[in-house]
Design a protein around this motif. Structure first.
Motif: not given
Length: 317
Positions: A54-58
């Motif tokens: 999630x941190x990588x994508x958002x």
């Protein structure tokens, strides 16, 4: 390192493995413990992988605080691979043995990641201090190059401390027994098997334990003292609540992590009990890593919103 020697009477032979006592005194509970720990391990693993993804994508989470959280989740994943996975394997085996080289490697990586967690939580506390007490300078103080160097310093320092402690513990022979009263190779159970009782060695281990655990915790408390003082100066109740909510998740993880670490590494040796140590170690190595993804997903509004956005985009495509 050379394999330590074990002595009995006039005979001397090379110790090639340690026997990890673990839960061998609870043979009837092994299947239940295996199922329980496997369930917790899968939740921990999936939770940390979710946070990292999630941190990588958002892109809204591409801030120092969430970058540190992503690094913490990655570190926790590696940490559980060393401890819980090894424990699950041992619960299925008749003899819970580990070679000397294996025990050295396990202790090295366990201590390295454990020390790095303490330093990383301290760094995350400093990040919250800068964000709340010096918001106008936040982007300058926590710029990407600075965060990268601080992150590298955290893990290099953790690895250096682990190398010193591991070399110190395995520098002497083991002759009292080859049975370690734990389900993984931690410092105290292995050190009890040493032939020589060195005051200098014990003081060195205590010194590093205090530096890593106590000093890190005190620095976090100092950061939060400034944070609380800054929050109390915010005129609106809504502003105070918002500022404190950004620290609540981190503070929860800090209290549990350092609480367990203090019980294990700062308690006097005379007050240690193998059964109690195992219970605390289970909480420290199994429950605490689970706490990270649970707290940061259930209590953190921004992470929950990012998960919903990511899932919404996935469903649309």
């Amino acid at each position: 390192m050379e394999a330590p020697e074990m002595k009995l009477g006039n005979e001397t032979w090379i110790v090639k493995e340690f026997v990890l006592v673990g839960f061998s005194n609870l043979p009837d509970l092994k299947p239940t413990l295996f199922a329980l720990f496997l369930f917790v391990y899968l939740i921990t693993l999936s939770g940390n992988i979710t946070i990292i993804t999630i941190i990588y994508l958002d892109h809204t989470l591409h801030t120092p605080m969430y970058c540190f959280l992503g690094v913490l989740s990655l570190s926790e994943t590696c940490y559980t691979l060393i401890t819980i996975r090894n424990m699950l394997v041992h619960l299925l085996m008749e003899n819970q043995v580990i070679s000397i080289m294996g025990s050295q490697a396990q202790m090295l990586f366990f201590l390295s990641l454990g020390c790095s967690h303490c330093f990383l939580l301290t760094l995350m506390g400093y990040d919250r201090y800068v964000a709340i007490c010096h918001p106008l300078c936040y982007t300058v103080i926590t710029s990407p190059p600075v965060c990268l160097h601080l992150g590298a310093l955290v893990f290099c320092s953790g690895f250096l401390v682990a190398v010193i402690l591991t070399c110190l513990i395995f520098s002497s022979s083991f002759c009292h027994s080859n049975s370690a009263e734990q389900f993984f190779c931690d410092m105290a159970p292995v050190l009890k098997l040493s032939c020589t009782s060195s005051v200098a060695k014990a003081l060195t281990l205590s010194f590093f334990s205090v530096i890593v655990v106590l000093v890190s915790f005190l620095l976090i408390l100092l950061s939060y003292a400034f944070i609380v003082a800054a929050i109390l100066r915010i005129p609106s109740a809504a502003g105070r609540h918002k500022a404190f909510s950004t620290c609540a998740s981190h503070l929860t993880v800090v209290i549990v992590h350092f609480g367990c670490a203090s019980i294990i590494y700062l308690r006097p040796k005379s007050g240690s009990n193998p059964n109690q140590d195992r219970m605390v170690a289970v909480f420290y190595t199994v429950v605490t890593p689970l706490l990270n993804p649970v707290v940061y997903t259930l209590r953190n509004k921004e992470v929950r919103m990012a998960i919903k956005r990511t899932l919404g985009c996935s469903l649309k495509t």
